[in-house]
Motif scaffolding. Structure first.
Motif, PDB file in Angstrom:
ATOM      1  N   ASN A 203     -23.465   0.332  34.716  1.00 37.19           N
ATOM      2  CA  ASN A 203     -23.726  -1.024  34.966  1.00 37.19           C
ATOM      3  C   ASN A 203     -24.854  -1.766  33.978  1.00 37.19           C
ATOM      4  OD1 ASN A 203     -22.827  -2.407  37.974  1.00 37.19           O
ATOM      5  ND2 ASN A 203     -23.325  -0.241  38.025  1.00 37.19           N
ATOM      6  N   GLY A 204     -24.895  -1.118  32.762  1.00 36.20           N
ATOM      7  CA  GLY A 204     -25.480  -1.629  31.726  1.00 36.20           C
ATOM      8  C   GLY A 204     -27.112  -1.733  31.922  1.00 36.20           C
ATOM      9  N   VAL A 205     -27.699  -1.055  32.980  1.00 37.53           N
ATOM     10  CA  VAL A 205     -28.998  -1.120  33.230  1.00 37.53           C
ATOM     11  C   VAL A 205     -29.966   0.072  33.046  1.00 37.53           C
ATOM     12  CG1 VAL A 205     -28.798  -3.186  34.558  1.00 37.53           C
ATOM     13  CG2 VAL A 205     -28.784  -1.074  35.513  1.00 37.53           C
ATOM     14  N   SER A 206     -29.373   1.017  32.402  1.00 43.54           N
ATOM     15  CA  SER A 206     -29.797   2.265  32.351  1.00 43.54           C
ATOM     16  C   SER A 206     -31.521   2.075  31.663  1.00 43.54           C
ATOM     17  CB  SER A 206     -29.083   3.359  31.584  1.00 43.54           C
ATOM     18  OG  SER A 206     -28.634   2.802  30.236  1.00 43.54           O
ATOM     19  N   ASP A 207     -31.539   1.239  30.746  1.00 41.30           N
ATOM     20  CA  ASP A 207     -32.778   1.259  29.976  1.00 41.30           C
ATOM     21  C   ASP A 207     -33.914   0.617  30.912  1.00 41.30           C
ATOM     22  OD1 ASP A 207     -31.714   1.952  27.658  1.00 41.30           O
ATOM     23  OD2 ASP A 207     -31.225  -0.070  26.799  1.00 41.30           O
ATOM     24  N   THR A 208     -33.436   0.055  32.024  1.00 42.58           N
ATOM     25  CA  THR A 208     -34.390  -0.508  32.934  1.00 42.58           C
ATOM     26  C   THR A 208     -34.749   0.364  34.211  1.00 42.58           C
ATOM     27  OG1 THR A 208     -33.227  -2.836  32.546  1.00 42.58           O
ATOM     28  CG2 THR A 208     -34.924  -2.627  34.521  1.00 42.58           C
ATOM     29  N   ILE A 209     -33.787   1.259  34.406  1.00 45.70           N
ATOM     30  CA  ILE A 209     -34.047   2.099  35.585  1.00 45.70           C
ATOM     31  C   ILE A 209     -34.585   3.543  35.093  1.00 45.70           C
ATOM     32  CG2 ILE A 209     -33.005   3.390  37.450  1.00 45.70           C
ATOM     33  CD1 ILE A 209     -31.343   0.871  37.610  1.00 45.70           C
ATOM     34  N   ALA A 210     -35.834   4.019  35.545  1.00 44.78           N
ATOM     35  CA  ALA A 210     -36.072   5.152  35.299  1.00 44.78           C
ATOM     36  C   ALA A 210     -36.121   6.126  36.383  1.00 44.78           C
ATOM     37  CB  ALA A 210     -37.794   5.350  34.848  1.00 44.78           C
ATOM     38  N   THR A 211     -35.846   7.585  36.391  1.00 46.00           N
ATOM     39  CA  THR A 211     -35.398   8.339  37.403  1.00 46.00           C
ATOM     40  C   THR A 211     -36.476   9.731  37.533  1.00 46.00           C
ATOM     41  OG1 THR A 211     -33.772   9.455  36.382  1.00 46.00           O
ATOM     42  CG2 THR A 211     -33.249   7.565  38.031  1.00 46.00           C
ATOM     43  N   PRO A 212     -37.677   9.526  37.569  1.00 44.07           N
ATOM     44  CA  PRO A 212     -38.597  10.576  37.179  1.00 44.07           C
ATOM     45  C   PRO A 212     -38.519  11.483  38.820  1.00 44.07           C
ATOM     46  CG  PRO A 212     -39.650   8.818  38.478  1.00 44.07           C
ATOM     47  CD  PRO A 212     -38.412   8.325  37.952  1.00 44.07           C
ATOM     48  N   PRO A 213     -38.945  12.719  38.629  1.00 44.16           N
ATOM     49  CA  PRO A 213     -38.949  13.453  39.872  1.00 44.16           C
ATOM     50  C   PRO A 213     -39.901  13.152  40.911  1.00 44.16           C
ATOM     51  CG  PRO A 213     -39.693  14.862  37.842  1.00 44.16           C
ATOM     52  CD  PRO A 213     -39.502  13.612  37.418  1.00 44.16           C
ATOM     53  N   ILE A 214     -39.551  13.233  42.067  1.00 48.31           N
ATOM     54  CA  ILE A 214     -40.125  12.254  43.124  1.00 48.31           C
ATOM     55  C   ILE A 214     -41.530  12.496  43.373  1.00 48.31           C
ATOM     56  CG2 ILE A 214     -39.704  14.197  44.898  1.00 48.31           C
ATOM     57  CD1 ILE A 214     -38.492  11.415  46.863  1.00 48.31           C
ATOM     58  N   GLY A 215     -41.899  13.607  42.837  1.00 46.52           N
ATOM     59  CA  GLY A 215     -43.374  14.064  42.773  1.00 46.52           C
ATOM     60  C   GLY A 215     -44.370  13.481  41.678  1.00 46.52           C
ATOM     61  N   ALA A 216     -43.593  12.845  40.821  1.00 43.57           N
ATOM     62  CA  ALA A 216     -44.334  12.391  39.629  1.00 43.57           C
ATOM     63  C   ALA A 216     -43.767  10.862  39.415  1.00 43.57           C
ATOM     64  CB  ALA A 216     -43.717  13.390  38.337  1.00 43.57           C
ATOM     65  N   ILE A 217     -43.873  10.065  40.124  1.00 45.01           N
ATOM     66  CA  ILE A 217     -43.773   8.579  40.149  1.00 45.01           C
ATOM     67  C   ILE A 217     -44.822   8.026  39.349  1.00 45.01           C
ATOM     68  CG2 ILE A 217     -43.601   6.504  41.301  1.00 45.01           C
ATOM     69  CD1 ILE A 217     -42.239   8.142  43.501  1.00 45.01           C
ATOM     70  N   LYS A 218     -44.580   7.309  38.259  1.00 49.52           N
ATOM     71  CA  LYS A 218     -45.638   6.801  37.352  1.00 49.52           C
ATOM     72  C   LYS A 218     -45.261   5.205  37.317  1.00 49.52           C
ATOM     73  CE  LYS A 218     -46.056  10.836  34.520  1.00 49.52           C
ATOM     74  NZ  LYS A 218     -46.030  11.154  32.838  1.00 49.52           N
ATOM     75  N   ASN A 219     -46.039   4.460  36.580  1.00 48.26           N
ATOM     76  CA  ASN A 219     -45.833   3.139  36.265  1.00 48.26           C
ATOM     77  C   ASN A 219     -46.266   2.197  37.698  1.00 48.26           C
ATOM     78  OD1 ASN A 219     -45.245   3.181  33.634  1.00 48.26           O
ATOM     79  ND2 ASN A 219     -42.952   3.800  34.453  1.00 48.26           N
ATOM     80  N   GLY A 220     -46.955   2.630  38.601  1.00 40.28           N
ATOM     81  CA  GLY A 220     -47.283   1.916  39.673  1.00 40.28           C
ATOM     82  C   GLY A 220     -48.504   1.444  39.672  1.00 40.28           C
ATOM     83  N   PRO A 221     -49.109   0.741  40.586  1.00 44.14           N
ATOM     84  CA  PRO A 221     -48.475   0.191  41.746  1.00 44.14           C
ATOM     85  C   PRO A 221     -47.402  -0.428  41.597  1.00 44.14           C
ATOM     86  CG  PRO A 221     -50.458  -0.869  41.816  1.00 44.14           C
ATOM     87  CD  PRO A 221     -50.667   0.177  40.866  1.00 44.14           C
TER      88      PRO A 221
END
Length: 293
Positions: A203-221
């Motif tokens: 869908n051309g949005v891979s640069d926008t979507i990150a898929t980190p490990p579920i226990g290593a979520i960053k860039n929040g809140p």
């Protein structure tokens, strides 16, 4: 050698029970149709055809024994249910899915459609393309539909979005296509994460979507938190999801039945103020807002 799939079809007045049985036995895909072969999908925004008797189709991996599933369906649905089993070749499954899943529209401009389907949409429409896969999620289930309707009505431009329990990535991809600046999509299932990455690329949005490990979520809140999973994990995740939401941010909870609303609300009551639940076919969507300090 092509892969064969076990397909079990239950014709019943109790579609939700049939879905629950299929989910219990690990169905790779579940499709609900009416007894006359019409899909239970929206034909126009905010309109959904009703019917009394449904055909619920569960798709299972090759080698799955049919007998325990058939027995559980018979016990749950009663004697009036019709239950059929057959083997579906991989190519036949894909063709059948594409034929049975026309493009769906949510709100005024968000569409979900197979890659090969023509979409008669306005020039400013946002079209998310998804084909059948092992991590299913295509907008036809009420829980996903409720979330897509909510997303379609939001101004997502520049927002940071978390999709907790991403499945096929449908919500994460829709958010990115609707203008979100950054999306984090996580799931406990590695197969779901792979499907999300592949669908994001297509869908051309891979640069926008990150898929980190579920226990290593960053860039929040995050400015928006989405969690379309099930009631029990939603309850146990309340502290986690609350901490991942920025002050004033909406937390969208789905995957719960209407009878589970009060229990889920109670788990988040200390931190979120909820709007009225939105309900579709016995499933509910909750939107709560974290207080601004």
């Amino acid at each position: 050698m092509s892969i064969a799939w076990l397909q079990i079809t239950a014709t019943t007045h109790r579609a939700q029970l049939a879905e629950a049985v299929f989910e219990q036995f690990g169905a790779e895909a579940i499709t609900e149709l009416d007894a006359g072969d019409a899909l239970t999908v929206e034909e126009t925004p905010n309109s959904r055809p009703a019917f009394e008797r449904a055909r619920v189709v569960g798709l299972f991996a090759q080698g799955t024994p049919a007998e325990p599933i058939v027995a559980a369906l018979a016990e749950a649905l009663g004697r009036d249910a019709g239950i059929e089993t057959n083997t579906l070749e991989n190519r036949d499954w894909a063709s059948a899915w594409l034929a049975e899943h026309p493009p769906l529209v949510f709100g005024e401009r968000l569409w979900i459609a197979p890659h090969s389907a023509a979409v008669d949409a306005a020039e400013d429409a946002v079209v998310v393309r998804l084909d059948p896969g092992l991590a299913f999620g295509t907008g036809t289930h009420p829980t996903t539909s409720l979330c897509l309707h909510w997303l379609a009505g939001q101004d997502l431009v520049g927002k940071r979005v978390l999709d907790y329990g991403c499945g096929s990535g449908i919500l994460a991809i829709a958010a990115a296509c609707l203008g979100a600046a950054a999306v984090v999509a996580v799931d406990i299932d590695d197969q779901a994460v792979r499907a999300t990455r592949e669908n994001a690329i297509r869908n051309g949005v891979s640069d926008t979507i990150a898929t980190p490990p579920i226990g290593a979520i960053k860039n929040g809140p995050f400015d928006i938190v989405l969690a379309n999973i099930l009631a029990k994990p939603l309850i146990s995740l309340a502290p986690t999801l609350f901490e991942l939401a920025a002050p004033g941010a909406p937390v969208v909870l789905a995957g719960l039945l209407t009878r589970q609303v009060d229990e889920v609300v109670a788990a988040y009551a200390a931190g979120l103020a909820f709007d009225r639940p939105q309900v579709e076919e016995g499933w509910a969507r909750l939107v709560g807002y974290r207080a601004v300090a």
